[in-house]
Design a protein around this motif. Sequence first.
Motif, PDB file in Angstrom:
ATOM      1  N   GLN A  26      58.785 -22.715  35.957  1.00  0.00           N
ATOM      2  CA  GLN A  26      58.936 -21.192  36.443  1.00  0.00           C
ATOM      3  C   GLN A  26      60.058 -20.590  35.291  1.00  0.00           C
ATOM      4  N   GLN A  27      61.284 -22.280  36.324  1.00  0.00           N
ATOM      5  CA  GLN A  27      63.253 -21.712  35.830  1.00  0.00           C
ATOM      6  C   GLN A  27      63.125 -22.169  34.922  1.00  0.00           C
ATOM      7  N   LYS A  28      62.163 -23.823  34.523  1.00  0.00           N
ATOM      8  CA  LYS A  28      62.074 -23.614  33.274  1.00  0.00           C
ATOM      9  C   LYS A  28      62.449 -22.634  31.996  1.00  0.00           C
ATOM     10  N   GLN A  29      61.218 -21.351  31.770  1.00  0.00           N
ATOM     11  CA  GLN A  29      61.341 -21.055  30.805  1.00  0.00           C
ATOM     12  C   GLN A  29      61.947 -19.322  31.301  1.00  0.00           C
ATOM     13  N   GLU A  30      62.896 -19.576  32.315  1.00  0.00           N
ATOM     14  CA  GLU A  30      63.255 -18.430  32.335  1.00  0.00           C
ATOM     15  C   GLU A  30      64.714 -18.567  31.430  1.00  0.00           C
ATOM     16  N   LEU A  31      65.342 -20.421  31.813  1.00  0.00           N
ATOM     17  CA  LEU A  31      66.951 -20.610  31.166  1.00  0.00           C
ATOM     18  C   LEU A  31      66.102 -20.752  29.738  1.00  0.00           C
ATOM     19  N   VAL A  32      64.937 -22.280  29.199  1.00  0.00           N
ATOM     20  CA  VAL A  32      64.604 -22.273  28.284  1.00  0.00           C
ATOM     21  C   VAL A  32      64.842 -20.568  27.217  1.00  0.00           C
ATOM     22  N   ASN A  33      64.051 -19.606  27.349  1.00  0.00           N
ATOM     23  CA  ASN A  33      64.090 -18.637  26.818  1.00  0.00           C
ATOM     24  C   ASN A  33      65.269 -17.849  26.482  1.00  0.00           C
ATOM     25  N   SER A  34      65.710 -17.015  27.459  1.00  0.00           N
ATOM     26  CA  SER A  34      66.830 -17.072  27.381  1.00  0.00           C
ATOM     27  C   SER A  34      67.921 -17.433  26.125  1.00  0.00           C
ATOM     28  N   LYS A  35      67.919 -18.873  26.353  1.00  0.00           N
ATOM     29  CA  LYS A  35      68.969 -19.549  26.279  1.00  0.00           C
ATOM     30  C   LYS A  35      68.321 -19.360  23.980  1.00  0.00           C
ATOM     31  N   LYS A  36      67.089 -19.076  23.562  1.00  0.00           N
ATOM     32  CA  LYS A  36      66.438 -19.278  22.727  1.00  0.00           C
ATOM     33  C   LYS A  36      66.652 -18.132  22.030  1.00  0.00           C
ATOM     34  N   TRP A  37      66.154 -16.678  22.677  1.00  0.00           N
ATOM     35  CA  TRP A  37      66.649 -15.152  22.630  1.00  0.00           C
ATOM     36  C   TRP A  37      68.290 -15.632  22.001  1.00  0.00           C
ATOM     37  N   LEU A  38      68.909 -16.191  22.447  1.00  0.00           N
ATOM     38  CA  LEU A  38      70.262 -15.295  22.519  1.00  0.00           C
ATOM     39  C   LEU A  38      70.379 -16.282  21.329  1.00  0.00           C
ATOM     40  N   ASP A  39      70.179 -17.714  20.861  1.00  0.00           N
ATOM     41  CA  ASP A  39      70.839 -18.613  19.791  1.00  0.00           C
ATOM     42  C   ASP A  39      70.025 -18.023  18.390  1.00  0.00           C
ATOM     43  N   THR A  40      68.667 -17.489  18.674  1.00  0.00           N
ATOM     44  CA  THR A  40      67.850 -16.732  17.200  1.00  0.00           C
ATOM     45  C   THR A  40      68.568 -15.140  16.951  1.00  0.00           C
ATOM     46  N   HIS A  41      68.665 -14.538  17.319  1.00  0.00           N
ATOM     47  CA  HIS A  41      69.241 -13.263  17.858  1.00  0.00           C
ATOM     48  C   HIS A  41      70.585 -12.802  17.482  1.00  0.00           C
ATOM     49  N   LEU A  42      71.246 -13.432  18.081  1.00  0.00           N
ATOM     50  CA  LEU A  42      73.200 -13.893  18.150  1.00  0.00           C
ATOM     51  C   LEU A  42      74.082 -15.010  16.841  1.00  0.00           C
ATOM     52  N   ALA A  43      72.588 -15.459  16.673  1.00  0.00           N
ATOM     53  CA  ALA A  43      73.254 -16.632  15.502  1.00  0.00           C
ATOM     54  C   ALA A  43      74.207 -17.206  16.201  1.00  0.00           C
ATOM     55  N   GLN A  44      73.712 -18.201  17.442  1.00  0.00           N
ATOM     56  CA  GLN A  44      74.950 -18.752  17.748  1.00  0.00           C
ATOM     57  C   GLN A  44      74.109 -19.758  18.279  1.00  0.00           C
ATOM     58  N   HIS A  45      74.705 -20.756  19.114  1.00  0.00           N
ATOM     59  CA  HIS A  45      74.544 -21.963  20.179  1.00  0.00           C
ATOM     60  C   HIS A  45      74.935 -21.671  21.685  1.00  0.00           C
ATOM     61  N   THR A  46      74.052 -21.275  22.091  1.00  0.00           N
ATOM     62  CA  THR A  46      74.831 -20.857  23.606  1.00  0.00           C
ATOM     63  C   THR A  46      74.657 -22.583  24.460  1.00  0.00           C
ATOM     64  N   ARG A  47      75.576 -22.242  25.385  1.00  0.00           N
ATOM     65  CA  ARG A  47      75.943 -23.489  25.912  1.00  0.00           C
ATOM     66  C   ARG A  47      76.555 -22.961  27.721  1.00  0.00           C
ATOM     67  N   MET A  48      76.400 -21.321  28.033  1.00  0.00           N
ATOM     68  CA  MET A  48      77.397 -21.623  29.169  1.00  0.00           C
ATOM     69  C   MET A  48      75.335 -20.504  29.580  1.00  0.00           C
ATOM     70  N   LEU A  49      75.308 -21.177  30.743  1.00  0.00           N
ATOM     71  CA  LEU A  49      74.804 -20.018  31.952  1.00  0.00           C
ATOM     72  C   LEU A  49      75.249 -19.842  33.128  1.00  0.00           C
ATOM     73  N   CYS A  50      75.120 -18.163  33.399  1.00  0.00           N
ATOM     74  CA  CYS A  50      75.082 -17.701  34.811  1.00  0.00           C
ATOM     75  C   CYS A  50      73.856 -17.770  35.506  1.00  0.00           C
ATOM     76  N   TYR A  51      73.765 -17.857  36.635  1.00  0.00           N
ATOM     77  CA  TYR A  51      72.916 -18.024  38.108  1.00  0.00           C
ATOM     78  C   TYR A  51      72.856 -16.134  37.797  1.00  0.00           C
ATOM     79  N   PRO A  52      71.356 -16.305  38.238  1.00  0.00           N
ATOM     80  CA  PRO A  52      71.041 -14.300  38.581  1.00  0.00           C
ATOM     81  C   PRO A  52      71.760 -15.128  39.983  1.00  0.00           C
ATOM     82  N   ALA A  53      72.759 -13.546  40.674  1.00  0.00           N
ATOM     83  CA  ALA A  53      72.965 -13.920  42.427  1.00  0.00           C
ATOM     84  C   ALA A  53      73.591 -14.889  42.165  1.00  0.00           C
TER      85      ALA A  53
END
Length: 284
Positions: free
Chosen positions: A198-225
């Motif tokens: 589940q963790q991997k899905q949260e991390l991978v899918n959010s990065k994929k969404w940002l990379d695809t829709h904002l045409a970028q290479h997302t390199r930073m993650l901020c943990y919820p709470a």
Amino acid sequence: MKRKWWLLGGCLVLIALLGGGFVWSQSRPNTVSRPARHNRVQTQDAESTEVKVVKAKPWIKLKQPLKLPILMYHSISSGNQLRVPKKQFASEMAYLKQHHYRTLTTTEAIRALTTNTVPQKKVVWITLDDAYKDNLTNGLPALQKYNLHATINVITGFTHKHNHLSLAEMKRMKATGHVDFASHTVQHLNLDELSATQQKQELVNSKKWLDTHLAQHTRMLCYPAGRANATTHRLAKQSGYTLALTTQEGMATLKQGRYNLSRLRVTPGMSTATFASLITVTNR
């Protein structure tokens, strides 16, 4: 007979005059074209002198490990401890500008922390969690006014909600050059309570969404709470993130680990003096 010779002589004279005129016109300087070429050269020269190559200043190598103040904001409004009023946010941005702070982009923050260098002595990294719509309406105007930069951590599954930024709004903000975007997962769940899958899905899918829709290479993650565990750190690295932020209080240093960086919470009602002391740090 005399009349014929007179006519013949006149024709010869006329031919001579015409021929001489032709030769003269071909041999005389071109008084029109040459100045025109000269003007073009001058214009080109003028244009070339206007182009100034601005050489980027080298970053400063620090003698001690970098202590980076990473400011943590959420909503730019009023109502609770996670909301900083618009007027206060603008005042704090004004303070950063007046005291000559360089506000880092995500790329610059990664470079600073991983190479122990800074573009100048006074730097700060502004982060806003959750991507609330008021980051656009109340936050961006202050960033633009004072020519500062901030990173917004996006919950990619919330972009359809009325109080969160839509994709179109994020694109508008990114186009200003004052904002970049990083991952705050898909559903904003406590990662340390999820399975590895589940963790991997949260991390991978959010990065994929940002990379695809904002045409970028997302390199930073901020943990919820700020919630994470050793599995989260391992998966963050595997998923392609270079850094990850927590909600732990304090200056960020690489000694904390790339996937366990502290931040400085900005609270509503904080005085300018308190804000100033919050970000003051010496790196020599």
